[in-house]
Design a protein around this motif. Structure first.
Motif, PDB file in Angstrom:
ATOM      1  N   VAL A 108       0.694  -1.202   0.013  1.00 33.03           N
ATOM      2  CA  VAL A 108       0.179   0.088  -0.043  1.00 33.03           C
ATOM      3  C   VAL A 108       0.938   1.308  -0.225  1.00 33.03           C
ATOM      4  O   VAL A 108       2.159   1.259   0.394  1.00 33.03           O
ATOM      5  CB  VAL A 108      -0.890  -0.109   1.372  1.00 33.03           C
ATOM      6  CG1 VAL A 108      -2.036  -1.141   1.046  1.00 33.03           C
ATOM      7  CG2 VAL A 108      -0.120   0.150   2.578  1.00 33.03           C
ATOM      8  N   ILE A 155       0.344   5.200   1.333  1.00 31.81           N
ATOM      9  CA  ILE A 155      -0.386   6.087   2.240  1.00 31.81           C
ATOM     10  C   ILE A 155       0.122   7.520   2.126  1.00 31.81           C
ATOM     11  O   ILE A 155       1.153   7.573   2.780  1.00 31.81           O
ATOM     12  CB  ILE A 155      -0.421   5.473   3.597  1.00 31.81           C
ATOM     13  CG1 ILE A 155      -0.537   3.960   3.691  1.00 31.81           C
ATOM     14  CG2 ILE A 155      -1.277   6.502   4.706  1.00 31.81           C
ATOM     15  CD1 ILE A 155      -0.347   3.110   4.999  1.00 31.81           C
ATOM     16  N   PHE A 214      -3.980  -3.447   8.634  1.00 32.71           N
ATOM     17  CA  PHE A 214      -3.211  -2.082   8.725  1.00 32.71           C
ATOM     18  C   PHE A 214      -3.144  -1.578  10.030  1.00 32.71           C
ATOM     19  O   PHE A 214      -4.306  -1.461  10.900  1.00 32.71           O
ATOM     20  CB  PHE A 214      -4.071  -1.190   7.871  1.00 32.71           C
ATOM     21  CG  PHE A 214      -3.778   0.427   8.031  1.00 32.71           C
ATOM     22  CD1 PHE A 214      -2.174   0.749   7.721  1.00 32.71           C
ATOM     23  CD2 PHE A 214      -4.418   1.358   8.660  1.00 32.71           C
ATOM     24  CE1 PHE A 214      -1.706   2.025   7.743  1.00 32.71           C
ATOM     25  CE2 PHE A 214      -3.978   2.435   8.553  1.00 32.71           C
ATOM     26  CZ  PHE A 214      -2.733   3.149   8.379  1.00 32.71           C
ATOM     27  N   VAL A 261      -9.508   2.326   9.634  1.00 30.03           N
ATOM     28  CA  VAL A 261     -10.084   1.669   8.490  1.00 30.03           C
ATOM     29  C   VAL A 261     -11.312   1.490   8.621  1.00 30.03           C
ATOM     30  O   VAL A 261     -11.862   1.136   9.955  1.00 30.03           O
ATOM     31  CB  VAL A 261      -9.678  -0.083   8.336  1.00 30.03           C
ATOM     32  CG1 VAL A 261     -10.191  -0.466   7.253  1.00 30.03           C
ATOM     33  CG2 VAL A 261      -7.960   0.048   8.197  1.00 30.03           C
ATOM     34  N   SER A 276     -14.498  -0.747   7.572  1.00 25.75           N
ATOM     35  CA  SER A 276     -14.911  -1.882   6.665  1.00 25.75           C
ATOM     36  C   SER A 276     -16.342  -2.216   6.607  1.00 25.75           C
ATOM     37  O   SER A 276     -16.796  -1.801   5.533  1.00 25.75           O
ATOM     38  CB  SER A 276     -14.116  -3.313   7.460  1.00 25.75           C
ATOM     39  OG  SER A 276     -14.123  -4.472   6.915  1.00 25.75           O
ATOM     40  N   PHE A 333      -8.171   3.855   5.169  1.00 30.54           N
ATOM     41  CA  PHE A 333      -8.745   2.973   4.168  1.00 30.54           C
ATOM     42  C   PHE A 333      -9.951   2.906   4.438  1.00 30.54           C
ATOM     43  O   PHE A 333     -10.559   2.518   5.424  1.00 30.54           O
ATOM     44  CB  PHE A 333      -7.711   1.595   4.242  1.00 30.54           C
ATOM     45  CG  PHE A 333      -6.311   1.881   3.842  1.00 30.54           C
ATOM     46  CD1 PHE A 333      -5.868   1.985   2.620  1.00 30.54           C
ATOM     47  CD2 PHE A 333      -5.164   1.715   5.057  1.00 30.54           C
ATOM     48  CE1 PHE A 333      -4.553   1.893   2.166  1.00 30.54           C
ATOM     49  CE2 PHE A 333      -4.066   1.740   4.467  1.00 30.54           C
ATOM     50  CZ  PHE A 333      -3.657   2.162   3.221  1.00 30.54           C
ATOM     51  N   THR A 334     -10.623   2.442   3.149  1.00 33.97           N
ATOM     52  CA  THR A 334     -12.104   1.532   3.250  1.00 33.97           C
ATOM     53  C   THR A 334     -11.372   0.150   2.929  1.00 33.97           C
ATOM     54  O   THR A 334     -10.429  -0.085   2.451  1.00 33.97           O
ATOM     55  CB  THR A 334     -13.016   1.912   2.381  1.00 33.97           C
ATOM     56  OG1 THR A 334     -12.206   2.076   0.927  1.00 33.97           O
ATOM     57  CG2 THR A 334     -13.449   3.173   2.584  1.00 33.97           C
ATOM     58  N   GLU A 335     -12.185  -0.902   3.326  1.00 33.47           N
ATOM     59  CA  GLU A 335     -11.872  -2.176   3.189  1.00 33.47           C
ATOM     60  C   GLU A 335     -13.365  -3.048   2.726  1.00 33.47           C
ATOM     61  O   GLU A 335     -14.202  -2.620   3.098  1.00 33.47           O
ATOM     62  CB  GLU A 335     -11.371  -2.910   4.388  1.00 33.47           C
ATOM     63  CG  GLU A 335     -11.130  -4.336   4.600  1.00 33.47           C
ATOM     64  CD  GLU A 335     -10.526  -4.625   5.726  1.00 33.47           C
ATOM     65  OE1 GLU A 335      -9.314  -5.157   5.795  1.00 33.47           O
ATOM     66  OE2 GLU A 335     -11.305  -4.671   6.752  1.00 33.47           O
ATOM     67  N   ALA A 376     -11.580   8.753   2.030  1.00 35.76           N
ATOM     68  CA  ALA A 376     -10.423   7.858   2.318  1.00 35.76           C
ATOM     69  C   ALA A 376      -9.222   8.058   1.325  1.00 35.76           C
ATOM     70  O   ALA A 376      -9.469   8.574   0.358  1.00 35.76           O
ATOM     71  CB  ALA A 376     -11.017   6.441   2.349  1.00 35.76           C
ATOM     72  N   GLY A 421      -7.241   5.561   0.562  1.00 32.77           N
ATOM     73  CA  GLY A 421      -7.088   4.137  -0.147  1.00 32.77           C
ATOM     74  C   GLY A 421      -8.098   3.099  -0.045  1.00 32.77           C
ATOM     75  O   GLY A 421      -8.932   3.454   0.929  1.00 32.77           O
ATOM     76  N   HIS A 422      -7.804   2.073  -0.506  1.00 32.89           N
ATOM     77  CA  HIS A 422      -8.981   0.937  -0.269  1.00 32.89           C
ATOM     78  C   HIS A 422      -8.229  -0.466  -0.230  1.00 32.89           C
ATOM     79  O   HIS A 422      -7.147  -0.522  -1.148  1.00 32.89           O
ATOM     80  CB  HIS A 422     -10.021   0.840  -1.624  1.00 32.89           C
ATOM     81  CG  HIS A 422     -10.951  -0.242  -1.123  1.00 32.89           C
ATOM     82  ND1 HIS A 422     -12.122  -0.107  -0.390  1.00 32.89           N
ATOM     83  CD2 HIS A 422     -10.977  -1.381  -2.061  1.00 32.89           C
ATOM     84  CE1 HIS A 422     -12.826  -1.355  -0.651  1.00 32.89           C
ATOM     85  NE2 HIS A 422     -12.132  -2.120  -1.466  1.00 32.89           N
ATOM     86  N   LEU A 423      -8.576  -1.424   0.748  1.00 35.84           N
ATOM     87  CA  LEU A 423      -7.911  -2.792   1.189  1.00 35.84           C
ATOM     88  C   LEU A 423      -9.066  -3.616   0.493  1.00 35.84           C
ATOM     89  O   LEU A 423     -10.199  -3.289   1.067  1.00 35.84           O
ATOM     90  CB  LEU A 423      -7.473  -2.698   2.376  1.00 35.84           C
ATOM     91  CG  LEU A 423      -6.580  -1.958   3.005  1.00 35.84           C
ATOM     92  CD1 LEU A 423      -6.425  -1.996   4.512  1.00 35.84           C
ATOM     93  CD2 LEU A 423      -5.250  -2.015   2.396  1.00 35.84           C
TER      94      LEU A 423
END
Length: 180
Positions: free
Chosen positions: A8, A10, A31, A131, A133, A159-161, A170, A172-174
């Protein structure tokens, strides 16, 4: 034994997140920014640039997102409130909600100290998390904020997940992974 990782970035900082199994059918890229000052500071700077200007107060769940909320508070001058996971004897008129976290799979309590209510009542609030989720913590925090007279004006996370979420600012995304 080699650990599978997920790369990732960030806010310009690269990390390899370990992929860990959290349920019978799902693994996540774990994370954890606790102790990672560089990630916390860079993420806070990037989120501060994206925070709506009308936010009055930040709210974060205990524990992993607290450094992020602190850094974001320092950069923006907005106060922050921590929703604790247990009711403490020193709390005055606490307000609580129970949620299920994907990382623990167990019910968790979210508790606001009544002394923090003036920072939320009649205020536009940004929820800050590491995060987002399933959204169960987000829902619990939103309910608590509404219960004490606040209005959720933004949800911000590193992050979103899982499923992508348009309701979260966010960085980024996981993805979710199938256990090997």
């Amino acid at each position: 034994m080699s650990v599978k990782t997920h790369p990732v970035d960030i806010a310009g900082v690269h990390r390899e997140l370990p992929v860990v199994q959290v349920g019978p059918e799902v693994s996540v890229a774990l994370f954890n920014m606790l102790g990672d000052t560089e990630v916390v500071e860079k993420a806070a700077e990037a989120l501060a640039e994206r925070m709506p200007p009308d936010i009055d107060t930040l709210v974060t769940p205990e524990v992993k997102a607290v450094p992020l909320a602190h850094a974001l508070s320092r950069l923006t001058g907005k106060p922050y409130v921590v929703a604790r996971k247990t009711e403490k004897p020193y709390m005055i008129n606490p307000v609580s909600r129970t949620v299920i976290s994907i990382t623990t799979g167990k019910p968790q309590l979210l508790v606001l100290d009544g002394t923090d209510v003036p920072l939320l009542k009649g205020k536009k609030v940004a929820i800050v998390d590491d995060v987002v989720s399933t959204g169960s913590t987000l829902k619990g925090l939103s309910d608590l904020i509404t219960d004490v007279g606040g209005v959720v004006g933004a949800v911000m996370a590193v992050f979103t997940e899982g499923s992508p979420r348009e309701d979260v600012i966010a960085l980024g995304h996981l993805p979710l992974f199938k256990p090997e």
